[in-house]
Design a protein around this motif. Sequence first.
Motif, PDB file in Angstrom:
ATOM      1  N   VAL A   1       0.891  -1.164   0.000  1.00  0.00           N
ATOM      2  CA  VAL A   1       0.000   0.000   0.000  1.00  0.00           C
ATOM      3  C   VAL A   1       0.924   1.208   0.000  1.00  0.00           C
ATOM      4  CG1 VAL A   1      -1.666   1.354   1.338  1.00  0.00           C
ATOM      5  CG2 VAL A   1      -1.854  -1.136   1.278  1.00  0.00           C
ATOM      6  N   GLY A   2       0.642   2.182  -0.844  1.00  0.00           N
ATOM      7  CA  GLY A   2       1.494   3.376  -0.893  1.00  0.00           C
ATOM      8  C   GLY A   2       0.718   4.601  -0.452  1.00  0.00           C
ATOM      9  N   TYR A   3       1.353   5.432   0.371  1.00  0.00           N
ATOM     10  CA  TYR A   3       0.746   6.718   0.732  1.00  0.00           C
ATOM     11  C   TYR A   3       1.596   7.790   0.066  1.00  0.00           C
ATOM     12  CZ  TYR A   3      -1.431  10.372   3.611  1.00  0.00           C
ATOM     13  OH  TYR A   3      -2.121  11.489   4.035  1.00  0.00           O
TER      14      TYR A   3
ATOM     15  N   SER B   1      -3.499   8.733  -2.591  1.00  0.00           N
ATOM     16  CA  SER B   1      -2.778   9.852  -3.202  1.00  0.00           C
ATOM     17  C   SER B   1      -3.439  11.199  -2.960  1.00  0.00           C
ATOM     18  CB  SER B   1      -2.670   9.621  -4.713  1.00  0.00           C
ATOM     19  OG  SER B   1      -2.231  10.803  -5.349  1.00  0.00           O
ATOM     20  N   ALA B   2      -2.614  12.158  -2.553  1.00  0.00           N
ATOM     21  CA  ALA B   2      -3.099  13.534  -2.414  1.00  0.00           C
ATOM     22  C   ALA B   2      -2.969  14.291  -3.724  1.00  0.00           C
ATOM     23  CB  ALA B   2      -2.318  14.247  -1.314  1.00  0.00           C
ATOM     24  N   LEU B   3      -2.437  13.614  -4.733  1.00  0.00           N
ATOM     25  CA  LEU B   3      -2.369  14.246  -6.057  1.00  0.00           C
ATOM     26  C   LEU B   3      -3.614  13.914  -6.866  1.00  0.00           C
ATOM     27  CD1 LEU B   3       1.305  13.725  -7.275  1.00  0.00           C
ATOM     28  CD2 LEU B   3       0.262  15.833  -6.455  1.00  0.00           C
ATOM     29  N   GLY B   4      -4.448  13.033  -6.307  1.00  0.00           N
ATOM     30  CA  GLY B   4      -5.699  12.707  -6.991  1.00  0.00           C
ATOM     31  C   GLY B   4      -5.535  11.667  -8.081  1.00  0.00           C
ATOM     32  N   ASP B   5      -4.391  10.985  -8.126  1.00  0.00           N
ATOM     33  CA  ASP B   5      -4.207  10.002  -9.198  1.00  0.00           C
ATOM     34  C   ASP B   5      -4.022   8.585  -8.664  1.00  0.00           C
ATOM     35  OD1 ASP B   5      -1.800  10.370  -7.988  1.00  0.00           O
ATOM     36  OD2 ASP B   5      -0.649  10.734  -9.806  1.00  0.00           O
ATOM     37  N   GLY B   6      -4.510   8.356  -7.442  1.00  0.00           N
ATOM     38  CA  GLY B   6      -4.329   7.016  -6.867  1.00  0.00           C
ATOM     39  C   GLY B   6      -5.626   6.243  -6.825  1.00  0.00           C
TER      40      GLY B   6
ATOM     41  N   ASP C   1      -8.404   8.877  -2.830  1.00  0.00           N
ATOM     42  CA  ASP C   1      -7.908  10.245  -2.617  1.00  0.00           C
ATOM     43  C   ASP C   1      -7.565  10.501  -1.163  1.00  0.00           C
ATOM     44  OD1 ASP C   1      -7.905  11.771  -5.070  1.00  0.00           O
ATOM     45  OD2 ASP C   1     -10.036  11.249  -5.174  1.00  0.00           O
ATOM     46  N   MET C   2      -6.586  11.331  -0.974  1.00  0.00           N
ATOM     47  CA  MET C   2      -6.173  11.764   0.363  1.00  0.00           C
ATOM     48  C   MET C   2      -6.055  13.288   0.351  1.00  0.00           C
ATOM     49  SD  MET C   2      -5.417   9.448   2.735  1.00  0.00           S
ATOM     50  CE  MET C   2      -6.840   8.431   2.461  1.00  0.00           C
ATOM     51  N   PRO C   3      -6.114  13.926   1.508  1.00  0.00           N
ATOM     52  CA  PRO C   3      -5.959  15.383   1.522  1.00  0.00           C
ATOM     53  C   PRO C   3      -4.492  15.781   1.336  1.00  0.00           C
ATOM     54  CG  PRO C   3      -6.159  14.544   3.753  1.00  0.00           C
ATOM     55  CD  PRO C   3      -6.339  13.370   2.853  1.00  0.00           C
ATOM     56  N   SER C   4      -4.281  16.945   0.733  1.00  0.00           N
ATOM     57  CA  SER C   4      -2.912  17.449   0.628  1.00  0.00           C
ATOM     58  C   SER C   4      -2.542  18.104   1.957  1.00  0.00           C
ATOM     59  CB  SER C   4      -2.827  18.465  -0.511  1.00  0.00           C
ATOM     60  OG  SER C   4      -3.621  19.568  -0.168  1.00  0.00           O
ATOM     61  N   MET C   5      -1.303  18.510   2.078  1.00  0.00           N
ATOM     62  CA  MET C   5      -0.851  19.039   3.368  1.00  0.00           C
ATOM     63  C   MET C   5      -1.590  20.313   3.772  1.00  0.00           C
ATOM     64  SD  MET C   5       1.289  17.037   4.757  1.00  0.00           S
ATOM     65  CE  MET C   5       2.921  17.123   5.437  1.00  0.00           C
ATOM     66  N   ASN C   6      -2.051  21.114   2.790  1.00  0.00           N
ATOM     67  CA  ASN C   6      -2.773  22.319   3.208  1.00  0.00           C
ATOM     68  C   ASN C   6      -4.270  22.071   3.408  1.00  0.00           C
ATOM     69  OD1 ASN C   6      -3.511  22.183   0.545  1.00  0.00           O
ATOM     70  ND2 ASN C   6      -2.317  23.974  -0.113  1.00  0.00           N
ATOM     71  N   GLN C   7      -4.637  20.785   3.410  1.00  0.00           N
ATOM     72  CA  GLN C   7      -6.031  20.430   3.712  1.00  0.00           C
ATOM     73  C   GLN C   7      -6.120  19.633   5.007  1.00  0.00           C
ATOM     74  OE1 GLN C   7      -6.462  18.535  -0.196  1.00  0.00           O
ATOM     75  NE2 GLN C   7      -8.297  19.766  -0.502  1.00  0.00           N
ATOM     76  N   GLN C   8      -5.035  19.602   5.752  1.00  0.00           N
ATOM     77  CA  GLN C   8      -5.116  18.838   6.994  1.00  0.00           C
ATOM     78  C   GLN C   8      -4.414  19.513   8.165  1.00  0.00           C
ATOM     79  OE1 GLN C   8      -2.787  15.214   7.090  1.00  0.00           O
ATOM     80  NE2 GLN C   8      -2.349  15.376   4.917  1.00  0.00           N
ATOM     81  N   GLU C   9      -4.905  19.136   9.357  1.00  0.00           N
ATOM     82  CA  GLU C   9      -4.282  19.607  10.593  1.00  0.00           C
ATOM     83  C   GLU C   9      -3.254  18.578  11.026  1.00  0.00           C
ATOM     84  OE1 GLU C   9      -7.459  21.785  13.452  1.00  0.00           O
ATOM     85  OE2 GLU C   9      -7.763  19.658  13.138  1.00  0.00           O
ATOM     86  N   GLY C  10      -2.260  19.051  11.711  1.00  0.00           N
ATOM     87  CA  GLY C  10      -1.263  18.132  12.235  1.00  0.00           C
ATOM     88  C   GLY C  10      -0.009  18.908  12.566  1.00  0.00           C
TER      89      GLY C  10
END
Length: 752
Positions: free
Chosen positions: A529-531, A540-545, A548-557
Amino acid sequence: MSIHNSINKGKEITVTIDGKVCQSTFGKTILNIARENDIYIPTMCYLTKVQPIASCRMCIVNVEGVDGMILSCQEKATDGAVVNTQNDELNKERQNIMKLYNVNHPLECGVCDKSGECDLQNKTMEFGLEEQAFTARDQHRPVENWGHVSYDPALCIMCEKCVRVSTEITGDEALKVKFGGYGSTIVNTKQDKNYASLGEAAAVCPVGALVNTDFKYTSNAWELTKIPSACPHCGAGCQMTYEVKNEKIYRISNDFEFSNLCGAGRYAFDYANENVSKDKESFSKAVKAFENAGSVIFSSQTSNEEALILQKLKEEKRFKLISHEARAYQRFMQSYSTITGKNLYNGTLKELSESRAVIILGSKVNDDSPVVKYHINMASKWHRARVAYMHPLEDREMQSIVTQFIKYEAGSEEGAAALLADTLLKDIEVPKAIRSFLDDLDIGNLSAESNIGEEELEALSRSLIKKSGFSLVVGSDLYAHPRAEHIAKLVALLEEYAGFNVICVPPAGNAMGISLICDLDDEVEGKTVGYNTPADFTLSALGDGDLDMPSMNQQEGTLTTIDKRVVPMNVALPYGGYVLNDIANTLGLDAEYTIEYTKALPVEKGFEAIEFDALPDYFDSVGNENRGYLLKVQKASLKRTLEDVAEIEGFDGAVIYNCDPTDQFSAFTDKSKLLKDEAVLLGSQQFATVTKLKDGENIRYTLDGVVFDRVFKIDTSMKGTIALNPTFDMGLSGALLSSYRFSRLDFERAGK
Ligand code: SF4
Ligand code: SF4
Ligand code: FES
């Protein structure tokens, strides 16, 4: 600094300002001490992070027993001084200064970008100027478009802040003052380069004279919501603020009095994974993929909390956890700590900027870590630091600050580190075993293999005599070197015994945080599994996986920065899809939000058990950094054993070096519409001759299993047989390119 000043520096003094008794230390200016004590003195040209410019006179004060008005921004306070910052005479003078500033500075604030955050506008009101008292004949001075930034000479008040930033901070040295009385202006002497670092110069402009071209006329300042955060693009984790309206980032700003942003931080903000909704089917597949995974591979674009989630899932599901760059860095730092007995290097950026001598080894630092370069530049400009740049490739962008270039052969980093340790530890007492290791080094052979002349080392050693405050910056060329662990020990000797401020620049994104939080493995096993890394199932936060995952400016942490600080990252843009935490909850973990893991970050690695919402995120009025918290240094077990330096297998012929251009770091910066870079293999004429490649020719080669189809271009300013191979355009595959950065070029021509 005079002998008198250096003796007194740091001595406690008492100064009375406007009747308030202020305790401080010798060496600080009256303005500094006033600010420390929350006493307001108006300024126009003062910028905390550069040397006093002293051009505006707004900061005038009276000091009892001293005739005339004193510039508080440059006058050091003396013990017992009694200072007045407010009286009719001072205020009248300040009012007159403002009247002169307003001569022909059109007060057409309604159409100016700076309106609402303009120093001139604010002070015009503060000093009660209701009309323009004087006028001068209008001159025709058209707006100049310099690429990333635009300059309007008609609005410029010639405060010189931008010039100082360009010279003292970013070191692009593009901006200069062109003196000409009333017609004085700022000129950009390097317009052809279109430096994105000029964004930092625009940030400090107190009026609307130097602005971001792209932002111009798009929004009023007061309509934008400011969201403080940290830049995720490289390991520096610089302070930044997203400025947002209607779910769109309009620009990035920063606390420019005290911190800096490079071009990527400032302009690569448009990489969000937009218009994503919850895809239940893909989510179920993702959960299944995790359940059946032999390995989970992830990139360094991962927050501390997500890294902890992956670590916890590994403990539950027993898969291998792989993050190549972070693993290489982890191994390097673990080996480093066997010499120092501490889990972190000792260096900080602040100390770097205060150094009298800096050595750089194994990093093309201008591209790898722009803010590190900025701090080396500060040391050079403020302390005339000697800067020795050790690398197989010369870097033109470093020319104005490097005082000695020491070229070594690609692959010979271990020899270079051994020679450096031998040179710098010559007259220093070290344990017997280390002394005998150094004495046994075959200097002649190391010198021949690395191509570093003994006279070059002598020159380096001579240049350090009578200096104090040494820094050593090491980087990514070392971490994935086949002999990385031994190189780490050689470098650590300089921290431990020679008192160097050592910075081991994190290789990418949050690699430092990941290396502390995760128990990483070396070998991939079974289904993957790749993140943000391609795999059998890809998040993927690039939308090509596959999900979909959030990009860094869409998440808290949080991120862990080069200064070993854990800093908060906030949400700038909405995200409608699933996040890693949702998968983790389905697999048996239990946290409503990802940031619940902030307080669970491992204390035994130096993290603190603090809630995300309790993390501070600001600089105070005198520039103390209150962003998150500093990692606590942990003890590591000592094992000060050194080995023989390995024989190197040299690289004959054409070599390529994985290196992104300045301001490009990954597929995320590549998405930025403001930073357009062409990804070509760039080599010298000599490289072209050796490879028989023609300018413009298409070639194919494979690195770490990733296939590159590249155009070869000749750069006539380059020398030697090493070409630059960018990787930022390789999408998610970029994360796989983490082996030793130099490799032999084995290529096919297109069509074969
Ligand atoms: S462009 Fe702005 S920062 Fe530069 S001198 Fe003019 S007013 Fe000052
Ligand atoms: S140096 Fe790194 S962290 Fe700082 S602004 Fe640039 S890319 Fe972002
Ligand atoms: S702030 Fe002191 S002269 Fe400008």
